[in-house]
Design an enzyme around this catalytic site. Structure first.
Site, PDB file in Angstrom:
ATOM      1  N   ASN A   1       0.856  -1.102   0.038  1.00 30.27           N
ATOM      2  CA  ASN A   1      -0.051   0.050   0.154  1.00 30.27           C
ATOM      3  C   ASN A   1       0.882   1.241   0.051  1.00 30.27           C
ATOM      4  O   ASN A   1       2.178   1.191  -0.024  1.00 30.27           O
ATOM      5  CB  ASN A   1      -0.852  -0.158   1.098  1.00 30.27           C
ATOM      6  CG  ASN A   1      -0.243  -0.174   2.426  1.00 30.27           C
ATOM      7  OD1 ASN A   1       0.334   0.900   2.809  1.00 30.27           O
ATOM      8  ND2 ASN A   1      -0.392  -1.150   3.318  1.00 30.27           N
TER       9      ASN A   1
ATOM     10  N   PHE B   1      -3.806   3.147  15.655  1.00 31.81           N
ATOM     11  CA  PHE B   1      -3.980   4.177  14.588  1.00 31.81           C
ATOM     12  C   PHE B   1      -5.209   3.734  13.711  1.00 31.81           C
ATOM     13  O   PHE B   1      -5.500   2.522  13.642  1.00 31.81           O
ATOM     14  CB  PHE B   1      -2.868   4.805  13.593  1.00 31.81           C
ATOM     15  CG  PHE B   1      -1.951   5.539  14.343  1.00 31.81           C
ATOM     16  CD1 PHE B   1      -1.142   5.139  15.394  1.00 31.81           C
ATOM     17  CD2 PHE B   1      -1.956   6.822  14.080  1.00 31.81           C
ATOM     18  CE1 PHE B   1      -0.187   6.144  16.085  1.00 31.81           C
ATOM     19  CE2 PHE B   1      -1.289   7.896  14.780  1.00 31.81           C
ATOM     20  CZ  PHE B   1      -0.416   7.246  15.806  1.00 31.81           C
TER      21      PHE B   1
ATOM     22  N   LYS C   1       8.538 -17.308 -10.744  1.00 30.84           N
ATOM     23  CA  LYS C   1       7.508 -16.280 -11.204  1.00 30.84           C
ATOM     24  C   LYS C   1       6.635 -16.790 -12.078  1.00 30.84           C
ATOM     25  O   LYS C   1       7.010 -17.609 -12.904  1.00 30.84           O
ATOM     26  CB  LYS C   1       8.668 -15.491 -12.108  1.00 30.84           C
ATOM     27  CG  LYS C   1       8.097 -14.191 -12.665  1.00 30.84           C
ATOM     28  CD  LYS C   1       9.184 -13.530 -13.431  1.00 30.84           C
ATOM     29  CE  LYS C   1       8.093 -12.443 -14.382  1.00 30.84           C
ATOM     30  NZ  LYS C   1       9.027 -11.720 -15.236  1.00 30.84           N
TER      31      LYS C   1
ATOM     32  N   ASP D   1      -4.051  -6.256   5.240  1.00 34.86           N
ATOM     33  CA  ASP D   1      -4.816  -7.310   5.927  1.00 34.86           C
ATOM     34  C   ASP D   1      -4.970  -8.601   5.295  1.00 34.86           C
ATOM     35  O   ASP D   1      -5.226  -9.514   6.331  1.00 34.86           O
ATOM     36  CB  ASP D   1      -6.359  -6.638   5.674  1.00 34.86           C
ATOM     37  CG  ASP D   1      -6.839  -5.197   6.477  1.00 34.86           C
ATOM     38  OD1 ASP D   1      -6.184  -5.134   7.521  1.00 34.86           O
ATOM     39  OD2 ASP D   1      -7.298  -4.311   5.948  1.00 34.86           O
TER      40      ASP D   1
ATOM     41  N   ALA E   1       1.840   1.153  11.740  1.00 33.93           N
ATOM     42  CA  ALA E   1       2.112   0.465  10.537  1.00 33.93           C
ATOM     43  C   ALA E   1       0.628   0.326   9.662  1.00 33.93           C
ATOM     44  O   ALA E   1      -0.305   0.155  10.395  1.00 33.93           O
ATOM     45  CB  ALA E   1       2.688  -0.769  10.844  1.00 33.93           C
TER      46      ALA E   1
ATOM     47  N   PRO F   1      -2.407 -11.733  10.431  1.00 36.11           N
ATOM     48  CA  PRO F   1      -2.567 -11.703  11.992  1.00 36.11           C
ATOM     49  C   PRO F   1      -2.670 -10.064  12.273  1.00 36.11           C
ATOM     50  O   PRO F   1      -2.147  -9.486  11.492  1.00 36.11           O
ATOM     51  CB  PRO F   1      -1.483 -12.112  12.604  1.00 36.11           C
ATOM     52  CG  PRO F   1      -0.488 -12.084  11.451  1.00 36.11           C
ATOM     53  CD  PRO F   1      -0.928 -12.431  10.265  1.00 36.11           C
ATOM     54  N   ASP F   2      -3.407  -9.789  13.081  1.00 34.38           N
ATOM     55  CA  ASP F   2      -3.588  -8.199  13.734  1.00 34.38           C
ATOM     56  C   ASP F   2      -2.697  -8.125  14.583  1.00 34.38           C
ATOM     57  O   ASP F   2      -2.672  -8.697  15.806  1.00 34.38           O
ATOM     58  CB  ASP F   2      -5.014  -8.103  14.137  1.00 34.38           C
ATOM     59  CG  ASP F   2      -5.073  -6.673  14.360  1.00 34.38           C
ATOM     60  OD1 ASP F   2      -4.511  -5.853  15.140  1.00 34.38           O
ATOM     61  OD2 ASP F   2      -6.326  -5.958  13.777  1.00 34.38           O
ATOM     62  N   ILE F   3      -1.634  -7.588  14.278  1.00 32.04           N
ATOM     63  CA  ILE F   3      -0.441  -7.320  15.365  1.00 32.04           C
ATOM     64  C   ILE F   3      -0.859  -6.662  16.527  1.00 32.04           C
ATOM     65  O   ILE F   3      -0.603  -7.143  17.655  1.00 32.04           O
ATOM     66  CB  ILE F   3       0.520  -6.608  14.599  1.00 32.04           C
ATOM     67  CG1 ILE F   3       1.152  -7.422  13.206  1.00 32.04           C
ATOM     68  CG2 ILE F   3       2.049  -6.256  15.475  1.00 32.04           C
ATOM     69  CD1 ILE F   3       1.966  -6.505  12.457  1.00 32.04           C
TER      70      ILE F   3
ATOM     71  N   LYS G   1     -10.172  -3.770  19.714  1.00 32.24           N
ATOM     72  CA  LYS G   1      -8.697  -4.365  19.650  1.00 32.24           C
ATOM     73  C   LYS G   1      -7.984  -4.143  21.118  1.00 32.24           C
ATOM     74  O   LYS G   1      -6.829  -4.239  21.429  1.00 32.24           O
ATOM     75  CB  LYS G   1      -7.683  -3.508  18.695  1.00 32.24           C
ATOM     76  CG  LYS G   1      -8.179  -3.835  17.261  1.00 32.24           C
ATOM     77  CD  LYS G   1      -7.278  -3.206  15.945  1.00 32.24           C
ATOM     78  CE  LYS G   1      -7.817  -3.209  14.705  1.00 32.24           C
ATOM     79  NZ  LYS G   1      -6.854  -3.437  13.792  1.00 32.24           N
TER      80      LYS G   1
HETATM   81  O1  C5P Z   1      -8.169  -2.423  11.490  1.00 34.14           O
HETATM   82  P1  C5P Z   1      -7.340  -1.482  10.997  1.00 34.14           P
HETATM   83  O2  C5P Z   1      -6.245  -1.741   9.946  1.00 34.14           O
HETATM   84  O3  C5P Z   1      -7.950  -0.132  10.509  1.00 34.14           O
HETATM   85  O4  C5P Z   1      -6.670  -0.860  12.451  1.00 34.14           O
HETATM   86  C1  C5P Z   1      -5.692   0.042  12.425  1.00 34.14           C
HETATM   87  C2  C5P Z   1      -4.716  -0.351  13.582  1.00 34.14           C
HETATM   88  O5  C5P Z   1      -4.266  -1.531  13.785  1.00 34.14           O
HETATM   89  C3  C5P Z   1      -3.477   0.434  13.192  1.00 34.14           C
HETATM   90  O6  C5P Z   1      -2.744   0.706  14.656  1.00 34.14           O
HETATM   91  C4  C5P Z   1      -2.511  -0.748  12.735  1.00 34.14           C
HETATM   92  O7  C5P Z   1      -1.256  -0.375  12.784  1.00 34.14           O
HETATM   93  C5  C5P Z   1      -3.084  -2.056  13.433  1.00 34.14           C
HETATM   94  N1  C5P Z   1      -3.038  -3.137  12.698  1.00 34.14           N
HETATM   95  C6  C5P Z   1      -2.003  -4.506  13.212  1.00 34.14           C
HETATM   96  N2  C5P Z   1      -2.178  -5.342  12.316  1.00 34.14           N
HETATM   97  C7  C5P Z   1      -2.943  -5.575  11.371  1.00 34.14           C
HETATM   98  C8  C5P Z   1      -3.931  -4.577  10.912  1.00 34.14           C
HETATM   99  C9  C5P Z   1      -3.751  -3.377  11.641  1.00 34.14           C
HETATM  100  O8  C5P Z   1      -1.304  -3.979  14.116  1.00 34.14           O
HETATM  101  N3  C5P Z   1      -3.032  -6.821  10.638  1.00 34.14           N
END
Ligand code: C5P
Length: 421
Positions: A223, A337, A303, A293, A289, A319-321, A355
């Site tokens: 992105n 953020f 390739k 997603d 960051a 994973p959602d970090i 979260k």
């Molecule tokens: O869910 P969304 O992407 O809108 O959430 C934004 C927040 O979650 C940001 O702080 C982003 O760095 C964090 N995030 C994360 N891991 C992900 C997706 C978002 O840490 N996979």
């Protein structure tokens, strides 16, 4: 209290130039110091003026040059006592044998020697002379006296000399000298920040930039995140006295001064390093960051060849970090953020809860004057309920200024927590 380590524009440096061929290097020295943002005034001995003119230094420093002790005009403007008080550092470069001897003996028969005695500022000498004169017992004796008196000696370098000799006695390169002066002020400021800064003794971990999810060995999904907000926050946290680790996706930004940087590519790597930081001990976790997603379910080993009108790539959730870290038992203070294009406040407040964050900063990316690639930002900050803090609206400002305000918001919440518990 917070400190901006990049700002040294309020520091006053006197560059004192004495008689020696290395005086030509002092012109560049003044230039470099000005480039760093220092205020510079130049003092010249009579000897120095045989090598280079005051006019050169006047033009480079942007200030009148001081040459005479008993000059009624100068005394009315800035005489030796005012100069001595004005200085945050006196750098004598080059320092001749004669000046070393005068300083050591405490003579006060010209502007520079008088200034030396009258100032409380640190004095640095950068001796430059013929190698035999440097080695002379009297010179070494004077030098030892100056060290004992608290003068900082920037040692001369070895090499070919203007007189044809080879040996110790060359003044270090002016770029080097200027950098040493800058580092000195940064160090001093850092020492204060480590004691009294808003985030003193905290370890802050920040994720920044985009992630890159490979499709095959040459292609990826990513992105437009530039990482600017995260990097500005890293600098602001460091300036507030914290130890800072920046886990950065692929961005082309310089690492802020004093910050430890770990480069990663994918979301999975970013999570791995974030978890490692948790083990190392982390007090505050800031997730700026723009994590992808989804990632490609099966990265092709080779390739992918062009074939047919369609290519289907299957994606799986990353994973959602920030949420993963927030679920850990010994979790740091969590900052997230949110970039939204509509219902900004509602979505952000929802994410704060979903979260399990302590604080969330959100911005409206539908506004094309702020956000992603812009140098400016405007944000609304929400705190988790237990902090009893009102939401904060941060007006449009540079990302540096916004970062500073976010540091203050984090510190307020931490302080609130400490007071409540
Ligand atoms: O869910 P969304 O992407 O809108 O959430 C934004 C927040 O979650 C940001 O702080 C982003 O760095 C964090 N995030 C994360 N891991 C992900 C997706 C978002 O840490 N996979």
């Amino acid at each position: 209290m917070s400190f901006d380590l990049s700002v040294i524009s309020n520091k006053n440096i006197i560059v004192a130039v004495t008689g020696g061929i290395a005086a030509y290097k002092s012109a560049i020295l003044v230039r470099r110091l000005k480039d760093y943002g220092f205020n510079v005034r130049v003092v010249m001995t009579h000897g120095a003026q045989a090598f280079i003119t005051p006019l050169t230094f006047q033009a480079l420093s942007g200030n009148p040059v001081h040459t005479e002790l008993l000059d009624p005009e100068a005394e009315a403007g800035m005489g030796h006592i005012e100069l001595a008080r004005w200085a945050d550092l006196v750098l004598v470069a080059p320092t001749s044998c004669d000046t070393l001897a005068k300083f050591a003996a405490g003579l006060a028969d010209d502007l520079l020697s008088t200034l030396y005695l009258a100032t409380k500022a640190p004095v640095w000498v950068a001796p430059a002379m013929n190698q035999q004169m440097w080695a002379a017992k009297a010179t070494q004796r004077n030098l030892a006296t100056l060290v004992e008196d608290g003068v900082h000696v920037v040692m001369p370098e070895a090499g070919a000399q203007a007189c044809g000799d080879v040996g110790l006695g060359r003044m270090p390169e002016p770029e080097d000298l200027a950098r040493q002066v800058k580092d000195y002020f940064h160090k001093a400021q850092r020492a204060i920040a480590e004691k009294f800064g808003l985030l003193a003794s905290k370890h802050v971990v920040i994720t920044a930039g985009p992630t890159r999810e490979a499709i095959d060995p040459v292609r990826y999904i990513s992105n437009h995140s530039t990482g600017k907000m995260g990097f500005a926050l890293a600098a602001a946290c460091y300036a507030a006295g914290a130890r800072v680790t920046l886990i950065a996706g692929p961005v082309s930004l310089d690492t802020p001064n004093g910050v430890r940087r770990i480069n990663v590519s994918s979301a999975v790597q970013m999570l791995e390093h974030s978890m490692q930081m948790l083990e190392e001990g982390c007090d505050i976790f800031i997730a700026t960051a723009a994590v992808a997603d989804y990632r490609v379910a099966e990265v092709a080993e080779h390739k992918i060849k062009k074939a047919g009108n369609e290519l289907n790539v299957s994606l799986i959730k990353n994973p959602d970090i920030v949420a993963t870290i927030a679920q850990q038992q010994k979790r740091p203070f969590m900052v997230g953020f949110a970039a939204e294009t509509r219902n900004v406040e509602e979505y952000a407040a929802g994410k704060l809860i979903a979260k399990k964050l302590d604080m969330i900063a959100c911005n409206d990316v539908s506004r094309n004057d702020i956000g992603f690639a812009s140098d400016e930002n405007a944000m609304i900050v929400f705190f988790a309920e237990q902090y009893h803090l009102q939401k904060r609206e941060l007006e449009k400002a540079s990302k540096q200024e916004i970062a500073q305000q976010l540091v203050e918001a984090v510190a307020d919440a931490l302080h609130q927590n400490a007071t409540v518990s």
